[in-house]
Design an enzyme around this catalytic site. Structure first.
Site, PDB file in Angstrom:
ATOM      1  N   SER A 277      36.900  49.650  33.327  1.00 59.49           N
ATOM      2  CA  SER A 277      37.256  50.417  32.139  1.00 59.49           C
ATOM      3  C   SER A 277      36.457  51.720  32.061  1.00 59.49           C
ATOM      4  O   SER A 277      36.570  52.568  32.938  1.00 59.49           O
ATOM      5  CB  SER A 277      37.062  49.532  30.897  1.00 59.49           C
TER       6      SER A 277
ATOM      7  N   ASP B 190      48.138  46.285  29.494  1.00 57.62           N
ATOM      8  CA  ASP B 190      46.972  47.121  29.224  1.00 57.62           C
ATOM      9  C   ASP B 190      47.436  48.543  28.931  1.00 57.62           C
ATOM     10  O   ASP B 190      48.231  49.108  29.688  1.00 57.62           O
ATOM     11  CB  ASP B 190      46.049  47.098  30.450  1.00 57.62           C
TER      12      ASP B 190
ATOM     13  N   HIS C  50      43.635  43.904  29.634  1.00 55.35           N
ATOM     14  CA  HIS C  50      42.361  44.610  29.768  1.00 55.35           C
ATOM     15  C   HIS C  50      41.201  43.666  29.461  1.00 55.35           C
ATOM     16  O   HIS C  50      41.266  42.860  28.538  1.00 55.35           O
ATOM     17  CB  HIS C  50      42.340  45.786  28.785  1.00 55.35           C
TER      18      HIS C  50
END
Length: 355
Positions: free
Chosen positions: A200, A294, A324
């Site tokens: 991320s 996501d 995610h």
């Protein structure tokens, strides 16, 4: 009704144990729990266990990762990850250290699965939207990565926004790479083989560092990018398809954009924060992971395509049934753990082939 009450009590007593119990239930039972909790979103391909977690969270009035109170969000994220913990994956040597970087003294955690052997090094930057996360929230992932990629891992506790400007955060991450290269002999890094990695926000930092250091002596040989944030400016179809009812929400993206970029008056197209607009030539071999469910899925897929167009050696995997943040679920989800082990082994093979 009694089942729901029992589940609630279990969750209150021990979230980790309750979640692991939930993970062992048949898919049909998990789906029935989701329906009983009136989960309002239709994600038929999403892992039914993850769907249960999202439905329970929603029922408890919790959504997303980051709230308006950033310090409180940090405390809650660390606390929630601790609640899920089980027995950590055993690694021969795990040591908390402080890196004396040009940008300042920076905490880090060094994992070595075979201290008497020379092994490659993976420098890892944790996720958390640039605002939350720590060495502890990603400790188990780093253990699994070290074990199954059979490599040293150096997890860097870089400073967070909004207290720090993106340029300072990136500089710390790049300095950690330079420091590792300078200390390759002391660390026993095999043939000075160093990769950068992150999930991320950490994936964003890893590839920004790779872009900035490409022509320097300490440039990384490879990068492992796990559902990376790459484009603050654009909103792709996956953003609108998966912006509600999952781990990372529209509200999260808005808060991160404000606290990481807009507060510091950084242009949303600046490669410092949006590497998708950066120079993609001569980047290291890249192993890129996305999750279908996501908001960041499409920008990861587009970046993979762009890297290929620029001649970068690339391996791209998309986990269809995941959302995610799934690398943080390995302590409660057998599927997530299996996938993290798989990607760690495959990354090492890919790296060996293209180093």
């Amino acid at each position: 009704m009694a089942g729901k009450q029992h589940l609630k009590k279990l969750a209150e007593k021990s979230q980790g144990s309750a979640a692991r119990l939930l993970d062992r239930l048949p898919k049909m039972v998990q789906e029935s729990i989701v329906r009983s909790l009136n989960y309002p979103y239709d994600y038929p391909e999403l892992d039914s266990f993850v769907k249960c977690l999202m439905a329970i969270q929603l029922k408890q009035g919790r959504t997303g990762l980051v709230g308006d109170d950033i310090p409180q969000s940090r405390i809650e994220f660390d606390h929630n990850m601790r609640l899920l913990q089980a027995k950590p994956t055993k690694i021969a040597q795990v040591e908390d250290i402080h890196l004396p970087l040009q940008s300042g003294m920076t905490p880090a955690r060094h994992y070595h699965p075979a201290p008497k052997k020379k092994l490659p090094l993976i420098i890892f930057y944790h996720g958390g939207g640039f605002l939350i996360g720590s060495l502890d929230t990603h400790d188990e992932y780093c253990r699994l990565l070290a074990k199954h990629a059979h490599a040293q891992v150096l997890s860097v506790d870089y400073p967070l926004a909004p207290e720090h400007h993106p340029s300072h955060m990136v500089q710390v991450c790049e300095d950690a790479l330079a420091w590792s290269h300078q200390h390759a002999k002391q660390l026993g890094i095999l043939k000075k083989r160093i990769a950068v990695a992150g999930d991320s926000a950490g994936g964003n930092l890893a590839t920004v560092v790779a872009q900035r250091s490409r022509d320097k002596v300490y440039a990384p040989q490879a990068q492992l990018l796990i559902y990376p944030a790459l484009d603050f400016k654009s909103r792709h179809p996956s953003y609108y398809s998966y912006k509600d009812g999952l781990v990372l929400t529209d509200d999260d993206i808005q808060r991160v954009t404000y606290h990481y970029a807009e507060r510091h008056q950084v242009d949303l197209e600046d490669p410092l924060i949006s590497p998708i607009y950066g120079n993609l030539k001569n980047l290291p071999s890249t192993y890129l992971i996305t999750a279908k469910h996501d908001v960041l899925h499409d920008e990861g897929k587009i970046y993979a395509h762009q890297l290929r167009q620029h001649g970068v050696k690339l391996h791209y995997d998309n986990y269809e049934e995941q959302t995610h943040g799934f690398i943080n679920l390995t302590v409660i989800s057998k599927r997530a753990k299996k996938q993290v082990i798989e990607m760690s082994k495959k990354f090492r093979k890919f790296w060996d082939k293209h180093s």
